[in-house]
Enzyme design. Structure first.
Site, PDB file in Angstrom:
ATOM      1  N   LYS A  67       0.880  -1.187   0.000  1.00 23.79           N
ATOM      2  CA  LYS A  67       0.000   0.000   0.000  1.00 23.79           C
ATOM      3  C   LYS A  67       0.904   1.219   0.000  1.00 23.79           C
ATOM      4  O   LYS A  67       1.841   1.299   0.806  1.00 23.79           O
ATOM      5  CB  LYS A  67      -0.903   0.014   1.228  1.00 23.79           C
ATOM      6  N   HIS A 138     -12.119  10.578  11.796  1.00 20.70           N
ATOM      7  CA  HIS A 138     -12.529   9.764  10.651  1.00 20.70           C
ATOM      8  C   HIS A 138     -12.564   8.274  10.992  1.00 20.70           C
ATOM      9  O   HIS A 138     -13.551   7.579  10.735  1.00 20.70           O
ATOM     10  CB  HIS A 138     -11.556  10.023   9.494  1.00 20.70           C
ATOM     11  N   GLN A 139     -11.489   7.757  11.602  1.00 15.73           N
ATOM     12  CA  GLN A 139     -11.419   6.317  11.884  1.00 15.73           C
ATOM     13  C   GLN A 139     -12.374   5.900  12.999  1.00 15.73           C
ATOM     14  O   GLN A 139     -12.826   4.750  13.047  1.00 15.73           O
ATOM     15  CB  GLN A 139      -9.987   5.918  12.296  1.00 15.73           C
ATOM     16  N   ASN A 160     -13.198  12.731  23.973  1.00 19.05           N
ATOM     17  CA  ASN A 160     -12.332  13.181  22.882  1.00 19.05           C
ATOM     18  C   ASN A 160     -11.672  14.493  23.266  1.00 19.05           C
ATOM     19  O   ASN A 160     -12.269  15.340  23.943  1.00 19.05           O
ATOM     20  CB  ASN A 160     -13.137  13.344  21.582  1.00 19.05           C
ATOM     21  N   SER A 199      -4.792  10.844  17.120  1.00 21.93           N
ATOM     22  CA  SER A 199      -3.451  11.128  16.585  1.00 21.93           C
ATOM     23  C   SER A 199      -2.577  11.793  17.644  1.00 21.93           C
ATOM     24  O   SER A 199      -1.698  12.574  17.327  1.00 21.93           O
ATOM     25  CB  SER A 199      -3.577  12.020  15.348  1.00 21.93           C
ATOM     26  N   MET A 219      -5.391   1.867  18.866  1.00 23.49           N
ATOM     27  CA  MET A 219      -5.321   1.807  17.407  1.00 23.49           C
ATOM     28  C   MET A 219      -4.702   3.049  16.761  1.00 23.49           C
ATOM     29  O   MET A 219      -4.404   3.046  15.576  1.00 23.49           O
ATOM     30  CB  MET A 219      -6.739   1.623  16.842  1.00 23.49           C
ATOM     31  N   GLY A 220      -4.540   4.124  17.516  1.00 20.18           N
ATOM     32  CA  GLY A 220      -4.131   5.387  16.888  1.00 20.18           C
ATOM     33  C   GLY A 220      -2.635   5.518  16.670  1.00 20.18           C
ATOM     34  O   GLY A 220      -2.185   6.218  15.764  1.00 20.18           O
ATOM     35  N   THR A 221      -1.838   4.843  17.506  1.00 24.82           N
ATOM     36  CA  THR A 221      -0.387   5.029  17.444  1.00 24.82           C
ATOM     37  C   THR A 221       0.210   4.130  16.369  1.00 24.82           C
ATOM     38  O   THR A 221       0.316   2.921  16.547  1.00 24.82           O
ATOM     39  CB  THR A 221       0.237   4.753  18.827  1.00 24.82           C
ATOM     40  N   ASP A 222       0.587   4.773  15.258  1.00 24.51           N
ATOM     41  CA  ASP A 222       1.145   4.023  14.127  1.00 24.51           C
ATOM     42  C   ASP A 222       2.432   4.662  13.625  1.00 24.51           C
ATOM     43  O   ASP A 222       2.875   4.397  12.518  1.00 24.51           O
ATOM     44  CB  ASP A 222       0.104   3.945  12.990  1.00 24.51           C
TER      45      ASP A 222
HETATM   46  P1  NAD Z   1      -8.595  12.389  12.407  1.00 28.84           P
HETATM   47  O1  NAD Z   1      -7.692  13.530  12.103  1.00 28.84           O
HETATM   48  O2  NAD Z   1      -9.866  12.252  11.666  1.00 28.84           O
HETATM   49  O3  NAD Z   1      -8.951  12.431  13.983  1.00 28.84           O
HETATM   50  C1  NAD Z   1      -7.936  12.674  14.922  1.00 28.84           C
HETATM   51  C2  NAD Z   1      -8.421  12.320  16.319  1.00 28.84           C
HETATM   52  O4  NAD Z   1      -7.358  12.570  17.231  1.00 28.84           O
HETATM   53  C3  NAD Z   1      -9.595  13.173  16.790  1.00 28.84           C
HETATM   54  O5  NAD Z   1     -10.401  12.410  17.666  1.00 28.84           O
HETATM   55  C4  NAD Z   1      -8.879  14.290  17.539  1.00 28.84           C
HETATM   56  O6  NAD Z   1      -9.717  14.944  18.481  1.00 28.84           O
HETATM   57  C5  NAD Z   1      -7.787  13.507  18.226  1.00 28.84           C
HETATM   58  N1  NAD Z   1      -6.666  14.327  18.635  1.00 28.84           N
HETATM   59  C6  NAD Z   1      -5.997  15.263  17.887  1.00 28.84           C
HETATM   60  N2  NAD Z   1      -5.020  15.814  18.632  1.00 28.84           N
HETATM   61  C7  NAD Z   1      -5.073  15.227  19.861  1.00 28.84           C
HETATM   62  C8  NAD Z   1      -4.321  15.376  21.050  1.00 28.84           C
HETATM   63  N3  NAD Z   1      -3.307  16.238  21.141  1.00 28.84           N
HETATM   64  N4  NAD Z   1      -4.635  14.579  22.124  1.00 28.84           N
HETATM   65  C9  NAD Z   1      -5.655  13.699  22.062  1.00 28.84           C
HETATM   66  N5  NAD Z   1      -6.408  13.527  20.947  1.00 28.84           N
HETATM   67  C10 NAD Z   1      -6.111  14.280  19.864  1.00 28.84           C
HETATM   68  O7  NAD Z   1      -7.697  11.095  12.270  1.00 28.84           O
HETATM   69  P2  NAD Z   1      -8.149   9.609  11.966  1.00 28.84           P
HETATM   70  O8  NAD Z   1      -8.141   9.385  10.512  1.00 28.84           O
HETATM   71  O9  NAD Z   1      -9.362   9.278  12.752  1.00 28.84           O
HETATM   72  O10 NAD Z   1      -6.898   8.789  12.554  1.00 28.84           O
HETATM   73  C11 NAD Z   1      -6.688   8.706  13.943  1.00 28.84           C
HETATM   74  C12 NAD Z   1      -5.348   8.039  14.213  1.00 28.84           C
HETATM   75  O11 NAD Z   1      -5.389   6.677  13.749  1.00 28.84           O
HETATM   76  C13 NAD Z   1      -4.162   8.676  13.502  1.00 28.84           C
HETATM   77  O12 NAD Z   1      -3.071   8.709  14.385  1.00 28.84           O
HETATM   78  C14 NAD Z   1      -3.877   7.712  12.344  1.00 28.84           C
HETATM   79  O13 NAD Z   1      -2.542   7.779  11.918  1.00 28.84           O
HETATM   80  C15 NAD Z   1      -4.200   6.406  13.045  1.00 28.84           C
HETATM   81  N6  NAD Z   1      -4.459   5.272  12.155  1.00 28.84           N
HETATM   82  C16 NAD Z   1      -4.022   4.057  12.573  1.00 28.84           C
HETATM   83  C17 NAD Z   1      -4.238   2.949  11.786  1.00 28.84           C
HETATM   84  C18 NAD Z   1      -3.789   1.595  12.254  1.00 28.84           C
HETATM   85  O14 NAD Z   1      -3.836   0.638  11.474  1.00 28.84           O
HETATM   86  N7  NAD Z   1      -3.402   1.440  13.492  1.00 28.84           N
HETATM   87  C19 NAD Z   1      -4.891   3.077  10.552  1.00 28.84           C
HETATM   88  C20 NAD Z   1      -5.370   4.336  10.162  1.00 28.84           C
HETATM   89  C21 NAD Z   1      -5.147   5.430  10.987  1.00 28.84           C
END
Ligand code: NAD
Length: 321
Positions: A67, A138-139, A160, A199, A219-222
């Site tokens: 990808k 978004h996720q 959030n 994120s 799931m967010g930490t990548d």
């Molecule tokens: P997004 O930009 O749509 O949403 C970001 C989220 O993070 C929101 O809920 C926002 O309020 C929160 N946020 C932003 N700054 C913050 C902070 N300082 N402290 C706490 N929360 C904070 O992003 P998304 O598309 O929903 O992606 C979210 C995360 O998931 C990203 O880090 C992305 O890289 C990661 N991700 C991981 C995988 C995986 O396979 N593990 C896949 C896709 C995305």
């Protein structure tokens, strides 16, 4: 070679099909039948974009490819496009010839939500009733929709960092007929399962916020430097992941490992639980943590599945390449 455009994915790929594809490939990884290649992720110095490649080879599923994509933070505001953009390229493992090019945006959300729900299926207590959520971007909507299918949840509590975004996820809970409450971080101790999908670069959830018996899907930490939960929380529980190499370098466990709170050897691949090689949760009060870092093989698994569906439905475009 087949092309499956992004616009076709929503009508082809179901969360259930994504779940099956991801569960299967996690099992293949743990059995040594599939491996990911090292991740490339680069700041472009253009449009503040991060771009990279996640690839691998699944010998059992005959999936080879990568990808390519990343994060363009100004897309939504400037162009009305989502900020994450990706495309999956599949190759014939017998010849090296390209076999498909597949839109990867929706697939990424579906395969990421599938990973956390596979972890809930195998690691959460069967009687889990309260679902906690940290994140509302978004996720998060995909995560919530998928998690709700795994247990008879009767309540969603969510926090959030940007509270004004919570209606995004409240809507998903309401559509599923499950009561939703905005919560304080300390209220999340009432949750039996907590999904984190932000994120953030600093922990929101502290080890003290957590009740015994909770399952976490982080799931967010990548990426190196991101962090959603206090490292001490990982030391309090049993840690599982999609892939250990990613978990310790760019996943949630990177901080606990770097500070010596846990060792790489303490982390188990979720596939080992799926394969019955590791027992998973062994007592009701055990804290289980799934560090979902997102591996290339997940992308190949869902792209392979969606290509088959697209060909069968006659919506894949064949090109002479
Ligand atoms: P997004 O930009 O749509 O949403 C970001 C989220 O993070 C929101 O809920 C926002 O309020 C929160 N946020 C932003 N700054 C913050 C902070 N300082 N402290 C706490 N929360 C904070 O992003 P998304 O598309 O929903 O992606 C979210 C995360 O998931 C990203 O880090 C992305 O890289 C990661 N991700 C991981 C995988 C995986 O396979 N593990 C896949 C896709 C995305």
């Amino acid at each position: 070679m087949w092309i499956v455009p992004e616009r076709e994915i929503a009508d082809l790929m179901t969360p259930e099909a994504a779940f099956d594809a991801v569960e299967e490939v996690f099992a293949a990884m743990a059995a040594g039948d599939a491996r990911n290649f090292p991740v490339v992720r680069e700041a472009l110095g253009h449009e503040d974009a991060l771009y990279g490649f996640k690839g691998g080879f699944d010998q059992k599923g005959a999936a080879l490819g990568l990808k390519a994509g990343g994060h363009w933070p100004h897309n939504l505001a400037r162009r009305g496009l989502i900020n994450h953009q990706s495309t999956v390229f599949l190759f014939d493992p017998d010849t090296g010839r390209p076999s498909a090019m597949v839109g990867g945006n929706l697939l990424t959300a579906l395969r990421t939500a599938a990973a956390s729900s596979v972890s809930i299926k195998h690691l959460a207590r069967p009687d889990a009733r309260v679902l906690g959520l940290i994140g509302a971007g978004h996720q998060a909507t995909f995560q919530l929709r998928a998690a709700l299918r795994q247990r008879a949840f009767d309540r969603v509590i969510a926090w959030n960092y940007h509270p004004e975004m919570l209606p995004n996820v409240a809507k998903v809970a309401e559509e599923a007929g499950v009561p939703f409450e905005a919560a304080r971080l300390e209220d999340l101790a009432a949750a039996d399962v907590i999904v984190t999908i932000t994120s953030a670069h600093a922990p929101s959830l502290m080890a003290d916020h957590v009740a015994p018996g909770t399952h976490f899907a982080c799931m967010g930490t990548d990426t190196a430097g991101k962090q959603e939960v206090e490292a001490a929380l990982l030391a309090r529980g049993t840690v599982f992941t999609d892939e250990v190499a990613q978990s310790v370098s760019l996943g949630e466990a990177q901080h606990a490992v770097a500070t010596g709170m846990i060792a790489e050897a303490d982390i188990t691949e979720l596939g080992a639980v799926i394969n019955g090689v590791h027992p998973g949760r062994t007592f009701a009060d055990e804290i289980t943590i799934f560090d979902g870092t997102g591996v290339g093989l997940q992308d190949l698994a869902v792209a392979t599945r969606v290509t088959e569906l697209a060909i069968a439905k006659g919506v894949a475009i064949e090109v002479d390449f």
